[in-house]
Motif scaffolding. Structure first.
Motif, PDB file in Angstrom:
ATOM      1  N   LYS A  21       7.780  15.847  -3.773  1.00 42.97           N
ATOM      2  CA  LYS A  21       7.469  14.493  -4.101  1.00 42.97           C
ATOM      3  C   LYS A  21       6.644  13.645  -3.142  1.00 42.97           C
ATOM      4  O   LYS A  21       5.989  12.703  -3.722  1.00 42.97           O
ATOM      5  N   VAL A  22       6.932  13.847  -2.029  1.00 43.90           N
ATOM      6  CA  VAL A  22       6.050  12.958  -1.000  1.00 43.90           C
ATOM      7  C   VAL A  22       4.573  13.431  -0.961  1.00 43.90           C
ATOM      8  O   VAL A  22       3.753  12.409  -0.884  1.00 43.90           O
ATOM      9  N   ASN A  23       4.363  14.735  -1.021  1.00 46.54           N
ATOM     10  CA  ASN A  23       2.908  15.034  -1.393  1.00 46.54           C
ATOM     11  C   ASN A  23       2.262  14.654  -2.547  1.00 46.54           C
ATOM     12  O   ASN A  23       1.168  14.019  -2.550  1.00 46.54           O
ATOM     13  N   ASP A  24       3.100  14.482  -3.709  1.00 52.79           N
ATOM     14  CA  ASP A  24       2.502  13.934  -4.901  1.00 52.79           C
ATOM     15  C   ASP A  24       2.268  12.389  -4.677  1.00 52.79           C
ATOM     16  O   ASP A  24       1.299  12.117  -5.157  1.00 52.79           O
ATOM     17  N   ALA A  25       3.197  11.642  -4.171  1.00 49.66           N
ATOM     18  CA  ALA A  25       2.996  10.266  -3.863  1.00 49.66           C
ATOM     19  C   ALA A  25       1.773  10.140  -2.896  1.00 49.66           C
ATOM     20  O   ALA A  25       1.117   9.119  -3.065  1.00 49.66           O
ATOM     21  N   LEU A  26       1.497  10.975  -2.018  1.00 53.38           N
ATOM     22  CA  LEU A  26       0.497  10.719  -1.219  1.00 53.38           C
ATOM     23  C   LEU A  26      -0.734  11.115  -1.606  1.00 53.38           C
ATOM     24  O   LEU A  26      -1.880  10.277  -1.422  1.00 53.38           O
ATOM     25  N   THR A  27      -0.771  11.984  -2.597  1.00 52.55           N
ATOM     26  CA  THR A  27      -2.030  12.336  -3.595  1.00 52.55           C
ATOM     27  C   THR A  27      -2.597  10.824  -4.293  1.00 52.55           C
ATOM     28  O   THR A  27      -3.534  10.417  -4.421  1.00 52.55           O
ATOM     29  N   GLN A  28      -1.449  10.402  -5.061  1.00 54.26           N
ATOM     30  CA  GLN A  28      -1.563   9.027  -5.738  1.00 54.26           C
ATOM     31  C   GLN A  28      -1.882   7.997  -4.705  1.00 54.26           C
ATOM     32  O   GLN A  28      -2.586   7.210  -5.280  1.00 54.26           O
ATOM     33  N   ALA A  29      -1.449   7.850  -3.555  1.00 53.24           N
ATOM     34  CA  ALA A  29      -1.895   6.635  -2.663  1.00 53.24           C
ATOM     35  C   ALA A  29      -3.418   6.865  -2.367  1.00 53.24           C
ATOM     36  O   ALA A  29      -4.134   5.787  -2.171  1.00 53.24           O
ATOM     37  N   TYR A  30      -3.972   8.147  -2.093  1.00 50.24           N
ATOM     38  CA  TYR A  30      -5.266   8.219  -1.614  1.00 50.24           C
ATOM     39  C   TYR A  30      -6.155   8.269  -2.964  1.00 50.24           C
ATOM     40  O   TYR A  30      -7.137   7.589  -2.898  1.00 50.24           O
ATOM     41  N   ARG A  31      -5.547   8.358  -4.034  1.00 53.71           N
ATOM     42  CA  ARG A  31      -6.444   8.068  -5.405  1.00 53.71           C
ATOM     43  C   ARG A  31      -6.535   6.358  -5.350  1.00 53.71           C
ATOM     44  O   ARG A  31      -7.554   6.023  -5.867  1.00 53.71           O
ATOM     45  N   PHE A  33      -6.427   4.521  -2.956  1.00 60.72           N
ATOM     46  CA  PHE A  33      -7.383   4.018  -1.959  1.00 60.72           C
ATOM     47  C   PHE A  33      -8.655   4.208  -2.338  1.00 60.72           C
ATOM     48  O   PHE A  33      -9.527   3.398  -2.122  1.00 60.72           O
ATOM     49  N   ASN A  34      -8.973   5.324  -2.879  1.00 57.56           N
ATOM     50  CA  ASN A  34     -10.452   5.837  -3.362  1.00 57.56           C
ATOM     51  C   ASN A  34     -10.890   4.808  -4.511  1.00 57.56           C
ATOM     52  O   ASN A  34     -12.178   4.408  -4.641  1.00 57.56           O
ATOM     53  N   LEU A  35     -10.076   4.276  -5.443  1.00 57.06           N
ATOM     54  CA  LEU A  35     -10.274   3.556  -6.459  1.00 57.06           C
ATOM     55  C   LEU A  35     -10.385   1.775  -6.264  1.00 57.06           C
ATOM     56  O   LEU A  35     -10.678   1.166  -7.084  1.00 57.06           O
ATOM     57  N   ASP A  38     -10.735  -4.126  -3.990  1.00 57.48           N
ATOM     58  CA  ASP A  38      -9.948  -5.206  -3.373  1.00 57.48           C
ATOM     59  C   ASP A  38      -9.581  -4.991  -1.936  1.00 57.48           C
ATOM     60  O   ASP A  38      -8.756  -3.975  -1.748  1.00 57.48           O
ATOM     61  N   GLU A  39      -9.647  -6.000  -1.011  1.00 58.16           N
ATOM     62  CA  GLU A  39      -9.240  -5.750   0.296  1.00 58.16           C
ATOM     63  C   GLU A  39      -7.783  -5.625   0.542  1.00 58.16           C
ATOM     64  O   GLU A  39      -7.434  -4.732   1.277  1.00 58.16           O
ATOM     65  N   SER A  40      -7.211  -6.543  -0.435  1.00 58.70           N
ATOM     66  CA  SER A  40      -5.621  -6.361  -0.207  1.00 58.70           C
ATOM     67  C   SER A  40      -5.011  -5.123  -0.830  1.00 58.70           C
ATOM     68  O   SER A  40      -3.991  -4.592   0.003  1.00 58.70           O
ATOM     69  N   ALA A  41      -5.791  -4.636  -1.857  1.00 57.27           N
ATOM     70  CA  ALA A  41      -5.362  -3.375  -2.295  1.00 57.27           C
ATOM     71  C   ALA A  41      -5.541  -2.193  -1.499  1.00 57.27           C
ATOM     72  O   ALA A  41      -4.699  -1.263  -1.173  1.00 57.27           O
ATOM     73  N   THR A  42      -6.613  -2.222  -0.956  1.00 58.86           N
ATOM     74  CA  THR A  42      -7.034  -1.370   0.237  1.00 58.86           C
ATOM     75  C   THR A  42      -6.184  -1.060   1.147  1.00 58.86           C
ATOM     76  O   THR A  42      -5.754  -0.337   1.583  1.00 58.86           O
ATOM     77  N   PHE A  47      -1.353   1.161   4.108  1.00 53.16           N
ATOM     78  CA  PHE A  47      -0.078   1.097   4.538  1.00 53.16           C
ATOM     79  C   PHE A  47       0.961   2.296   3.989  1.00 53.16           C
ATOM     80  O   PHE A  47       1.564   3.002   4.717  1.00 53.16           O
ATOM     81  N   GLU A  48       0.660   2.385   2.557  1.00 51.96           N
ATOM     82  CA  GLU A  48       1.354   3.546   1.756  1.00 51.96           C
ATOM     83  C   GLU A  48       1.274   4.683   2.280  1.00 51.96           C
ATOM     84  O   GLU A  48       1.973   5.665   2.609  1.00 51.96           O
ATOM     85  N   ILE A  49      -0.213   5.062   2.744  1.00 54.17           N
ATOM     86  CA  ILE A  49      -0.496   6.362   3.051  1.00 54.17           C
ATOM     87  C   ILE A  49       0.073   6.604   4.348  1.00 54.17           C
ATOM     88  O   ILE A  49       0.654   7.604   4.615  1.00 54.17           O
ATOM     89  N   ASN A  50       0.143   5.579   5.462  1.00 56.32           N
ATOM     90  CA  ASN A  50       0.647   6.045   6.402  1.00 56.32           C
ATOM     91  C   ASN A  50       2.046   5.907   6.666  1.00 56.32           C
ATOM     92  O   ASN A  50       2.829   6.945   7.342  1.00 56.32           O
ATOM     93  N   ALA A  51       3.000   5.450   5.677  1.00 57.28           N
ATOM     94  CA  ALA A  51       4.177   5.429   5.722  1.00 57.28           C
ATOM     95  C   ALA A  51       4.466   6.909   4.867  1.00 57.28           C
ATOM     96  O   ALA A  51       5.331   7.583   5.464  1.00 57.28           O
ATOM     97  N   LEU A  52       3.782   7.300   4.101  1.00 56.94           N
ATOM     98  CA  LEU A  52       4.047   8.481   3.435  1.00 56.94           C
ATOM     99  C   LEU A  52       3.653  10.007   4.314  1.00 56.94           C
ATOM    100  O   LEU A  52       4.474  10.814   4.603  1.00 56.94           O
ATOM    101  N   SER A  53       2.735   9.636   5.086  1.00 63.79           N
ATOM    102  CA  SER A  53       2.472  10.679   6.105  1.00 63.79           C
ATOM    103  C   SER A  53       3.612  10.765   7.014  1.00 63.79           C
ATOM    104  O   SER A  53       3.772  11.939   7.580  1.00 63.79           O
ATOM    105  N   ARG A  54       4.044   9.731   7.639  1.00 68.17           N
ATOM    106  CA  ARG A  54       4.871   9.652   8.562  1.00 68.17           C
ATOM    107  C   ARG A  54       6.300  10.377   8.064  1.00 68.17           C
ATOM    108  O   ARG A  54       6.888  11.264   8.515  1.00 68.17           O
ATOM    109  N   ARG A  55       6.511  10.111   6.758  1.00 71.16           N
ATOM    110  CA  ARG A  55       7.616  10.663   6.029  1.00 71.16           C
ATOM    111  C   ARG A  55       7.655  12.339   5.691  1.00 71.16           C
ATOM    112  O   ARG A  55       8.564  13.195   6.028  1.00 71.16           O
ATOM    113  N   ARG A  56       6.384  12.432   5.491  1.00 72.29           N
ATOM    114  CA  ARG A  56       6.003  13.981   5.350  1.00 72.29           C
ATOM    115  C   ARG A  56       6.432  14.785   6.534  1.00 72.29           C
ATOM    116  O   ARG A  56       6.752  15.993   6.596  1.00 72.29           O
ATOM    117  N   ASN A  57       5.690  13.992   7.732  1.00 73.29           N
ATOM    118  CA  ASN A  57       6.059  14.761   9.139  1.00 73.29           C
ATOM    119  C   ASN A  57       7.349  14.910   9.510  1.00 73.29           C
ATOM    120  O   ASN A  57       7.791  15.922   9.891  1.00 73.29           O
TER     121      ASN A  57
END
Length: 77
Positions: A21-31, A33-35, A38-42, A47-57
């Motif tokens: 589930k975390v890997n799926d959410a991380l994939t979505q967060a990267y998508r 980010f890539n799309l 807006d600076e605030s959206a980026t 923030f979400e990628i960092n949080a999910l990466s820590r959770r995955r670890n």
């Protein structure tokens, strides 16, 4: 002993599901980010990628601990 091994196998299975589930959410967060244009959206995506990466670890570490416990019982699967 058998009951403890069964419990470890159940914990392992649950952690693997959490990891998926975390890997799926991380994939979505990267998508996102890539799309993002807006600076605030980026920044939100970063923030979400960092949080999910820590959770995955954290989940990886928990899985390693369960694997070590399972190996003491002679069960690696």
């Amino acid at each position: 002993m058998k009951k403890e091994l069964k419990n470890l196998n159940k914990q392992y299975s649950l952690k693997k599901k959490q990891l998926n589930k975390v890997n799926d959410a991380l994939t979505q967060a990267y998508r996102g980010f890539n799309l993002s244009c807006d600076e605030s959206a980026t920044n939100g995506c970063i923030f979400e990628i960092n949080a999910l990466s820590r959770r995955r670890n954290d989940i990886f570490l928990e899985l390693q601990g369960i694997e070590q416990e399972r190996s003491k019982h002679g069960n690696y699967f």
